[in-house]
Design a protein around this motif. Sequence first.
Motif, PDB file in Angstrom:
ATOM      1  N   SER A  71      32.438 -36.809  74.292  1.00  0.00           N
ATOM      2  CA  SER A  71      33.191 -35.637  73.818  1.00  0.00           C
ATOM      3  C   SER A  71      32.770 -35.182  72.433  1.00  0.00           C
ATOM      4  CB  SER A  71      34.689 -35.923  73.863  1.00  0.00           C
ATOM      5  OG  SER A  71      34.953 -37.161  73.283  1.00  0.00           O
ATOM      6  N   TYR A  86      35.895 -30.720  73.701  1.00  0.00           N
ATOM      7  CA  TYR A  86      35.269 -30.652  75.021  1.00  0.00           C
ATOM      8  C   TYR A  86      34.894 -32.057  75.465  1.00  0.00           C
ATOM      9  CZ  TYR A  86      34.539 -25.632  74.299  1.00  0.00           C
ATOM     10  OH  TYR A  86      34.707 -24.296  74.069  1.00  0.00           O
ATOM     11  N   ASN A 358      31.360 -23.464  76.872  1.00  0.00           N
ATOM     12  CA  ASN A 358      32.269 -22.984  77.923  1.00  0.00           C
ATOM     13  C   ASN A 358      31.561 -22.923  79.267  1.00  0.00           C
ATOM     14  OD1 ASN A 358      34.431 -22.807  76.237  1.00  0.00           O
ATOM     15  ND2 ASN A 358      34.103 -20.650  75.735  1.00  0.00           N
ATOM     16  N   ALA A 361      31.237 -26.409  80.525  1.00  0.00           N
ATOM     17  CA  ALA A 361      32.516 -26.966  80.989  1.00  0.00           C
ATOM     18  C   ALA A 361      32.833 -26.450  82.380  1.00  0.00           C
ATOM     19  CB  ALA A 361      33.623 -26.584  80.021  1.00  0.00           C
TER      20      ALA A 361
END
Length: 666
Positions: A71, A86, A358, A361
């Motif tokens: 992370s 994240y 993003n 993810a």
Amino acid sequence: MAAGVSTLQRRREMAAATATSGAGRCRLSKVGASRRPPPARVRVAVRLRPFVDRTARTSDPPCVRGMDSCSLEIANWRNNQETLKYQFDAFYGERSTQQDIYTGSVQPILRHLLEGQNASVLAYGPTGAGKTHTMLGSPEQPGVIPRALMDLLQLTREEGTEGRPWALSVTMSYLEIYQEKVLDLLDPASGDLVIREDCRGNILIPGLTQKPITSFADFERHFLPASRNRTVGATRLNQRSSRSHAVLLVKVDQRERLAPFRQREGKLYLIDLAGSEDNRRTGNKGLRLKESGAINTSLFVLGKVVDALNQGLPRVPYRDSKLTRLLQDSLGGSAHSILIANIAPERRFYLDTVSALNFAARSKEVINRPFTNESLQPPVLAPVKLSQKELLGPPEAKRARGPEEVEIRSPEPMAAPASASQKLSPLQKLSNMDPAMLERLLSLDRLLASQGSQGAPLLSTPKRERMVLMKTMEEKDLEIERLKMKQKELEAKVLAQKAEDSKEKENHYPTILRPLSHRTVTVAKPLKKAVVMPLQLIQEQAASPNAEIHILKNKGRKRKLESLDASEPEEKAEDCWELEISPELLAHGRKKILDLLNEGSARDLRSLQRIGPKKAQLIVGWRELHGPFSQVEDLERVEGITGKQMESFLKANILGLAAGQRCDPS
Ligand SMILES: Nc1ncnc2c1ncn2[C@@H]1O[C@H](COP(=O)(O)OP(=O)(O)OP(=O)(O)O)[C@@H](O)[C@H]1O
């Protein structure tokens, strides 16, 4: 390129990866035991590169910070008191080495190639964030590509030695997608190549050069000059910015030495994507701006594909860009995929970094369903040499370039004997089905369900587990069997009623005056609204030879009448008569369409709704190249027919043909 990695070290790393994955040398028996391993998730790793200008670090502290091996956190631009966190499968910080990334994320998936499965590694991220460094590296710090090639060649040498059951061969192709053109880097004179899909859902590029390689030296001999053909250019952010997506394709072919001569193919895509760009920062103008538009568009479509896969949408827009079309069997298809999102620590990269994170993810949620590309083949001593003309359909053949210098095997392995598949239970058939086919079947199911024909759709929530789907399908099959039996009973009753009618006729009773017994039978849920029919009309129909089902045209609308059961007491005139098509009738309709698609001439095909001369020609061309369609949904694979068109084609044709079949059983 000097690999800079000793063979001994490579072997140690491979052994470690094998131990971690719990697979390895028992691969053959493992594959034999189960042709369909459980779904594999796309693994996502993030790599933070160090400051390029190390002195800048003090004046410009990094905007990203690693928290642990999985992370990281980044400042929240909306609120500087907060950070965005994240979590990924792996996070590699500034100090991580090329070897860390390779052994941690790439090496473990290589063994799947020897199981006849596909694997892919994609480097994604903003321009200048370190994608090329990760994939290619430098002589001092070799990246994923040289390391993977070295290991793979070593592995195939060991597995393919005389005395082992499989003979192995490795080939490489290298291409770039530049401004939506597929260019062969091993043959720069070639033009834009066509991306095709075979009837098993494998993506092919007919005419793409394939070089056999047996050693790392072989690989370097082809790869290094080809790399120089890649389109690069200077932007404000990177002096040697990749202006194209570079795709190295390594195929491992396996042929069984002794009967039954099975054949497997595993593909490895190693992809260095062009950087996502913000043109206000890159300072792009003219050609650079145009290139950037193509890059951003294809990356945008890549994002849409990922979203569609995540949400389980029936249509995944693979065809909307060359990149995603090429990746169709790597993302959400049959491959084990790893996405390495490269990010930069400098503050000027902040917005690009957030957007790359993003994207990464979202990618994490894509489920791939690996399967083994294995088929039975008669022993082939020498590969068949096919010209591009033979591989291409008529329109592409016109554009075909000169004779190929390399040998390209026929891209489609032989299909399994029909008798074997016919003996399978519906559940077995389903579990053996190509995942892409399953997806299509499910989308058809959703489509039909949305018309109210068969109750709730199988895939009512996008993330429902595969096993649940299978179970539902099995229940559905049982339900169909039950309905079939009910239908037979009803037909027997109708026949009995007819016999009674004729007896009455013999006794000179006028049919129209005879009391009519009837009842509405619901075989499946109504397709649309129930239709009210006047009693007299019903009586007339009941007296006709085809009393079981009628299709009436009233004010241009099709109305379908379900079976009459004369044994029940008469109901009131205002009773509703529901319009139904049972599942088996739908199956008849589908079969009729499939037969027509596989056997009809272009002219015959035009008798189908929504098929004009152009589409008919495309269908015939596809059929000639790929062989028969295995299901109606395969139409979507025809270049020029979109998923949406396929669905509207199904809507327009299946129900009509199914009903027609019922009225005219001949
Ligand atoms: N992990 C790293 N360690 C040291 N230097 C790095 C690292 N990653 C990248 N670099 C350096 O950063 C610069 C930009 O990297 P690179 O060319 O790989 O970016 P890129 O993402 O491929 O960019 P583009 O999309 O524009 O091609 C290069 O000089 C490269 O050597």
